[in-house]
Scaffold this active site. Structure first.
Site, short mmCIF file in Angstrom:
data_model
loop_
_atom_site.label_atom_id
_atom_site.label_comp_id
_atom_site.label_asym_id
_atom_site.label_seq_id
_atom_site.Cartn_x
_atom_site.Cartn_y
_atom_site.Cartn_z
N ILE A 113 -6.30 51.59 49.42
CA ILE A 113 -6.93 52.78 49.98
C ILE A 113 -5.90 53.91 50.00
O ILE A 113 -6.16 55.00 49.53
CB ILE A 113 -7.45 52.52 51.42
N THR A 146 -5.28 45.76 42.76
CA THR A 146 -5.70 45.05 41.54
C THR A 146 -7.16 45.36 41.18
O THR A 146 -7.49 45.59 40.01
CB THR A 146 -5.48 43.53 41.71
N ASP A 195 0.69 42.02 60.20
CA ASP A 195 -0.33 41.12 59.64
C ASP A 195 -0.12 39.66 60.04
O ASP A 195 0.15 38.80 59.21
CB ASP A 195 -0.48 41.28 58.12
#
Lengths: 342, 342
Positions: free
Chosen positions: A214, A220, A273
């Site tokens: 984004i 990919t 994350d």
């Protein structure tokens, strides 16, 4: 005595139920959202981000409450997801009452205090994430708490399994099914576009899903899109894979492990994350992978800084994979510079 | 070279600016909120919970972005706070462009990694909390991170000071100003209603603000309301205190340390309160207190379980008070049963 108790409960519920005119907020968000006036919230006894049950003609939904001002006290603003699910039109009267607090919130509070979660508790949390019953505050607390507390290997497995079970699955009825994934962090990675056709040409099945970027120039899925459409639905993916052995598609168009997509929406703005092992393993499990290669780029600019850390992380992938019935191999690769002509 | 750079920047900005028709969401929430279609978000290059600048006729606001579906791509839904601030009517065309990320988010990310914050960093965070520039995800991450990392005594002082400076203040131009506070957790507490009149009758000034309860049957403000109005504005509080030496009012009707009120909205659903020292001290500072008694109920059912913990917490209040120019005394009280006829 029991009868009295019953009557008492009924009275309380009626006291907190309200008939309100529904107004369409005019958008759909994948989660049931209502907005009510602050005076109505006090009257109902619900606070912002708690939940109300909205019912109409035998149908009901549980929605997250947003509290605002200057809304008529007999009006409830609702997004289109609610109007659709209840099959109700703007201006109709619906019933509103406080909804019980989902059990999963108790488990998240336990997690905040450092308690390890059982499979049933993880499953309840993941189900509530998928169905939109958790507020952003609760989901963010889970993610941030996990950032500090870490996850046991059991919890990684539980989250992976629950994420797979609450999403779509690609059923190919073939074995083996190969897959690959890079934990990322190094620019210019085009490995998928080279590896997938090679594997498929050798007669192996490899249904590869990728993400878009984004804010960075290209993920990919964006790169593949230059050559072929990537927004396939799950039936189209199955068709392509059965015909060609492989695919390269955008994972976001499918509903594979959708809890993961919602968790990422919280992780991204915080640049953390903590769910990366379950995130990756759930996506692999959703396509039925039996043999998986995980690429772990190691280097000062990459996510994993040292070979030692790389080995540590590799063990998680291998063990969680084993419990999910996958054979996982990890490749620690050189992550100190962009890959190819980046 | 500089000229080219300048042109380049202008081109990028124009590319990401869009003229859109504004539609009123029909409520006001104390924060600027917009909802746009997901395709528009991709076009502008903003993700959910990031910020856009909305401008009209020389005025502008920075709003948090919510992304949804089924919204016409030339339409932006905005809450009333935005329409009011921009002085714009539904159907008018406004300009939308991505807004820079507030610096405070960098500081929150630093905090997530365990970094201690300077006063300027804390002040930037508190200002952005008050002005609604932080998304709920960012605010929740700050609260949850603080739950795990704790706060240094410097940070407690910084947050208290910044919260005071970003809110209204009660100016009485008198000294001494007395105040009391209980950290709570024991039912039936009616101390304020007894202590405040006694202090005021002895000729001391005591401008006491209290909270309401929402889910428990009654907070101090609710109890006082049985006898007298409690929703006074700050001018009325001043008038009452100058006339009678004391007051007992609901703090929520004032704008004393409003950052604290927003933090509590996140703490409450998670049942954690890592900001309790700055929360309390900011409210005391906002009314200009010079001498403060903090009641710390201790007991197995209370927030503080042991005398040792009570002493520990007392030191924080005393030291933060000293830095704010207040003399603080803490009373460790018996918190094992309800107070009075509960």
């Amino acid at each position: 005595m029991n009868l009295y108790k019953g009557i008492h409960i009924i009275v309380i519920q009626l006291g907190n139920m309200k008939k309100m005119r529904i107004k369409n907020l005019g958008f759909s968000s994948g989660q049931y959202l209502v907005v009510i006036d602050d005076s109505v919230a006090v009257e109902l006894g619900v606070r912002p981000h708690e939940r109300v049950k909205v019912s109409y003609n035998g149908r009901e939904v549980v929605a997250i409450v947003n509290v605002a001002r200057n809304i008529p006290s007999n009006m409830i603003l609702a997004n289109e997801d609610i109007l659709e699910e209840l099959n109700v039109k703007e201006g109709d009267y619906v019933n509103i009452e406080p909804a019980p607090i989902p059990l999963s919130i108790k488990y998240i509070k336990d997690r905040l205090r450092g308690v390890r979660l059982s499979y049933d508790e993880v499953k309840a949390i993941v189900e509530d994430i998928v169905s939109g019953r958790l507020s952003e505050i609760e989901l963010t607390a889970l993610v941030t708490a996990t950032h500090y507390l870490g996850m046991s290997i059991e919890e990684m497995y539980y989250f992976s399994k629950a994420m797979i079970e609450t999403g779509e699955r690609l059923e190919l009825n073939k074995k083996p099914i190969l897959d690959k994934h890079s934990i990322g962090g190094v620019p210019g990675d085009k490995t998928t576009m080279i590896v997938v056709p090679i594997i498929a040409s050798l007669g192996y099945v490899i249904p590869k899903t990728s993400s878009r970027a984004i804010t960075s120039p290209a993920g990919t899925a964006d790169r593949v899109e230059v050559l072929a459409p990537v927004e396939l639905n799950i039936d189209e993916v199955r068709e392509v894979v059965l015909k060609t052995n492989g695919c390269m598609v955008w994972g976001g168009a499918l509903q594979l492990a959708p809890a993961d997509d919602k968790i990422i929406q919280v992780e991204y703005p915080l640049a953390i994350d903590p769910f990366f092992v379950p995130s990756i393993m759930a996506k692999k499990g959703s396509v039925g992978a039996t043999h998986v290669v995980i690429d772990i780029p190691v280097g000062r600019g990459a996510k994993v800084k040292t070979i030692g850390d790389g080995h540590y992380i590799a063990r998680y992938f291998i063990e969680v994979g084993r419990r999910l019935g996958m054979q996982v191999v990890c490749a620690l690769t050189y992550g100190e510079e962009p890959i190819g002509y980046a």
